[in-house]
Design a protein around this motif. Structure first.
Motif, PDB file in Angstrom:
ATOM      1  N   GLU A   1     -11.654  -2.763  -4.261  1.00 16.49           N
ATOM      2  CA  GLU A   1     -12.274  -1.717  -3.418  1.00 16.49           C
ATOM      3  C   GLU A   1     -11.213  -0.836  -2.773  1.00 16.49           C
ATOM      4  O   GLU A   1     -11.315   0.392  -2.758  1.00 16.49           O
ATOM      5  N   ARG A   2     -10.157  -1.472  -2.257  1.00 14.46           N
ATOM      6  CA  ARG A   2      -9.089  -0.686  -1.613  1.00 14.46           C
ATOM      7  C   ARG A   2      -8.321   0.131  -2.638  1.00 14.46           C
ATOM      8  O   ARG A   2      -7.851   1.234  -2.335  1.00 14.46           O
ATOM      9  N   THR A   3      -8.186  -0.407  -3.854  1.00 16.67           N
ATOM     10  CA  THR A   3      -7.533   0.341  -4.936  1.00 16.67           C
ATOM     11  C   THR A   3      -8.293   1.641  -5.214  1.00 16.67           C
ATOM     12  O   THR A   3      -7.697   2.723  -5.295  1.00 16.67           O
ATOM     13  N   ILE A   4      -9.596   1.543  -5.344  1.00 14.21           N
ATOM     14  CA  ILE A   4     -10.407   2.729  -5.657  1.00 14.21           C
ATOM     15  C   ILE A   4     -10.322   3.732  -4.492  1.00 14.21           C
ATOM     16  O   ILE A   4     -10.174   4.944  -4.710  1.00 14.21           O
ATOM     17  N   ALA A   5     -10.361   3.215  -3.266  1.00 11.66           N
ATOM     18  CA  ALA A   5     -10.272   4.108  -2.098  1.00 11.66           C
ATOM     19  C   ALA A   5      -8.926   4.836  -2.084  1.00 11.66           C
ATOM     20  O   ALA A   5      -8.863   6.047  -1.793  1.00 11.66           O
ATOM     21  N   LEU A   6      -7.846   4.116  -2.415  1.00 11.72           N
ATOM     22  CA  LEU A   6      -6.507   4.731  -2.384  1.00 11.72           C
ATOM     23  C   LEU A   6      -6.360   5.778  -3.495  1.00 11.72           C
ATOM     24  O   LEU A   6      -5.757   6.845  -3.277  1.00 11.72           O
ATOM     25  N   ILE A   7      -6.905   5.502  -4.664  1.00 15.53           N
ATOM     26  CA  ILE A   7      -6.870   6.471  -5.785  1.00 15.53           C
ATOM     27  C   ILE A   7      -7.525   7.775  -5.322  1.00 15.53           C
ATOM     28  O   ILE A   7      -7.014   8.869  -5.577  1.00 15.53           O
ATOM     29  N   ARG A   8      -8.638   7.652  -4.601  1.00 17.17           N
ATOM     30  CA  ARG A   8      -9.363   8.857  -4.143  1.00 17.17           C
ATOM     31  C   ARG A   8      -8.601   9.571  -3.032  1.00 17.17           C
ATOM     32  O   ARG A   8      -8.584  10.803  -2.968  1.00 17.17           O
ATOM     33  N   GLU A   9      -7.942   8.771  -2.171  1.00 14.88           N
ATOM     34  CA  GLU A   9      -7.165   9.370  -1.087  1.00 14.88           C
ATOM     35  C   GLU A   9      -5.988  10.178  -1.646  1.00 14.88           C
ATOM     36  O   GLU A   9      -5.732  11.295  -1.204  1.00 14.88           O
ATOM     37  N   VAL A  10      -5.292   9.620  -2.646  1.00 11.26           N
ATOM     38  CA  VAL A  10      -4.147  10.327  -3.257  1.00 11.26           C
ATOM     39  C   VAL A  10      -4.640  11.518  -4.077  1.00 11.26           C
ATOM     40  O   VAL A  10      -3.973  12.550  -4.167  1.00 11.26           O
TER      41      VAL A  10
ATOM     42  N   GLU B   1       0.834  -1.216   0.000  1.00 11.71           N
ATOM     43  CA  GLU B   1       0.000   0.000   0.000  1.00 11.71           C
ATOM     44  C   GLU B   1       0.863   1.259   0.000  1.00 11.71           C
ATOM     45  O   GLU B   1       0.596   2.224  -0.709  1.00 11.71           O
ATOM     46  N   ARG B   2       1.945   1.223   0.798  1.00 10.86           N
ATOM     47  CA  ARG B   2       2.833   2.387   0.864  1.00 10.86           C
ATOM     48  C   ARG B   2       3.409   2.736  -0.515  1.00 10.86           C
ATOM     49  O   ARG B   2       3.321   3.885  -0.962  1.00 10.86           O
ATOM     50  N   PHE B   3       3.965   1.726  -1.215  1.00 11.31           N
ATOM     51  CA  PHE B   3       4.628   2.028  -2.494  1.00 11.31           C
ATOM     52  C   PHE B   3       3.616   2.229  -3.627  1.00 11.31           C
ATOM     53  O   PHE B   3       3.897   2.949  -4.583  1.00 11.31           O
ATOM     54  N   PHE B   4       2.450   1.648  -3.509  1.00  9.89           N
ATOM     55  CA  PHE B   4       1.353   1.904  -4.447  1.00  9.89           C
ATOM     56  C   PHE B   4       0.961   3.389  -4.338  1.00  9.89           C
ATOM     57  O   PHE B   4       0.904   4.109  -5.347  1.00  9.89           O
ATOM     58  N   ALA B   5       0.751   3.855  -3.102  1.00 16.77           N
ATOM     59  CA  ALA B   5       0.354   5.264  -2.901  1.00 16.77           C
ATOM     60  C   ALA B   5       1.449   6.211  -3.382  1.00 16.77           C
ATOM     61  O   ALA B   5       1.168   7.211  -4.059  1.00 16.77           O
ATOM     62  N   GLU B   6       2.707   5.884  -3.059  1.00  8.25           N
ATOM     63  CA  GLU B   6       3.802   6.775  -3.477  1.00  8.25           C
ATOM     64  C   GLU B   6       3.888   6.872  -5.003  1.00  8.25           C
ATOM     65  O   GLU B   6       4.178   7.933  -5.554  1.00  8.25           O
ATOM     66  N   GLN B   7       3.621   5.762  -5.678  1.00  8.96           N
ATOM     67  CA  GLN B   7       3.715   5.785  -7.148  1.00  8.96           C
ATOM     68  C   GLN B   7       2.492   6.450  -7.788  1.00  8.96           C
ATOM     69  O   GLN B   7       2.605   7.090  -8.839  1.00  8.96           O
ATOM     70  N   LEU B   8       1.325   6.324  -7.154  1.00 11.40           N
ATOM     71  CA  LEU B   8       0.171   7.096  -7.640  1.00 11.40           C
ATOM     72  C   LEU B   8       0.476   8.590  -7.526  1.00 11.40           C
ATOM     73  O   LEU B   8       0.110   9.387  -8.395  1.00 11.40           O
ATOM     74  N   GLN B   9       1.176   8.949  -6.446  1.00 10.97           N
ATOM     75  CA  GLN B   9       1.548  10.352  -6.243  1.00 10.97           C
ATOM     76  C   GLN B   9       2.522  10.822  -7.336  1.00 10.97           C
ATOM     77  O   GLN B   9       2.394  11.939  -7.843  1.00 10.97           O
TER      78      GLN B   9
END
Ligand SMILES: [Zn+2]
Length: 292
Positions: A148-157, A117-125
């Protein structure tokens, strides 16, 4: 009919595959960076791999008439080796600036761990900051929760949803992505995950908007001709040639064109000239070169 495979790992495939793909109408491919089946132990291995995608593999595709683009990213599996992942993350922005790199990817969840999750979020950023598309892998196990968590993380970033393609969808996860503005990727495999017939049924039920189909062929049991085979199944089910080209050619290029590094106009068959060399290396083994 012209086809574009939006997700295929050609470095693991043979020259026969390239010849069969070109003969079946594939004029362009995107090769996402991913894992190699065996974990890498140092960041230098990623440097050489990324350079191969941009350099040698792009050349090799051209020798068989196919335009080759790639995406650069740290895959979910190798995100679980934190010191290595941190070193690789430092490389990503520099590679994402290069010509032919049309997205950050493939990134996402595999085991759905904290470090993934950490590196997924950093790379979306990174994708958000560089205004690049982000190609997202969804896990094979626990796919619904992963999506579901993917979509939530996209929205969070806060990356624009239309920059994101959520891949490897099925009948359960596609409806979740249809609630978003993300692009919808489907990987057609032999026997598992998604078949040509199921893909046709999804297109009939949900339409063609932002729908993308790929083979995701790699070093495992997979088929690099699944995009043209899906075209044949669409034809048999009554789709017009224009509709087939929309889904299997225009849609994926339109998605990656958001990078500003690919366009429909430039994805035409490459004139083959096998007398060419890449860093003094040829794809031939003494055979007569084909020159068109
Ligand atoms: Zn892949």
């Amino acid at each position: 009919m012209r086809y574009f495979d939006s997700h295929i790992h050609m470095l693991a495939r043979t020259t026969d595959d390239y010849e069969h793909m070109a003969a079946a109408g594939i004029v362009g491919v995107v090769e996402p960076a991913f894992w190699l089946g065996q974990p890498r132990t140092q960041a230098g291995s990623f440097i050489d791999y990324f350079d191969s995608l941009i350099g040698w593999e792009s050349f090799r595709a051209s020798q068989f008439g196919i335009k080759h683009y790639c995406t650069i990213g740290l895959n979910p599996k190798e995100s679980n080796n934190i010191p290595l992942a941190e070193a690789v993350m430092k490389l990503i922005p520099r590679y994402c600036e290069k010509d032919g790199v049309v997205a950050v990817g493939e990134i996402g969840y595999d085991d759905i761990s904290d470090s993934e999750e950490r590196f997924f979020a950093e790379q979306l950023q990174i994708a958000k900051d560089m205004n690049l598309p982000a190609l997202v892998h969804t896990p094979h196990r626990d796919k619904k929760r992963g999506t579901e968590r993917t979509i939530a993380l996209i929205r969070e970033v806060g990356i624009a949803e239309e920059l994101v393609l959520i891949d490897h969808l099925n009948e359960v996860t596609l409806p979740l992505v249809l609630e978003t503005n993300c692009w919808r990727g489907h990987s057609v495999y032999p026997h598992t995950k998604m078949s040509e017939e199921r893909m046709v049924a999804l297109l009939k039920q949900y339409g063609m908007e932002k729908m993308v189909v790929n083979s995701a062929a790699d070093w495992g049991k997979s088929d690099p001709l699944k995009v043209p085979k899906t075209g044949q199944a669409m034809k048999a089910a009554g789709f017009s040639d224009a509709e087939i080209e929309k889904v299997l050619f225009y849609n994926p290029i339109e998605y990656y064109a958001q990078s500003g590094k690919i366009s429909v106009a430039e994805v035409t068959p490459v004139k083959i000239d096998q007398t060419q060399l890449h860093e003094e290396n040829s794809v031939l083994r003494g055979q007569e070169p084909i020159v068109e």
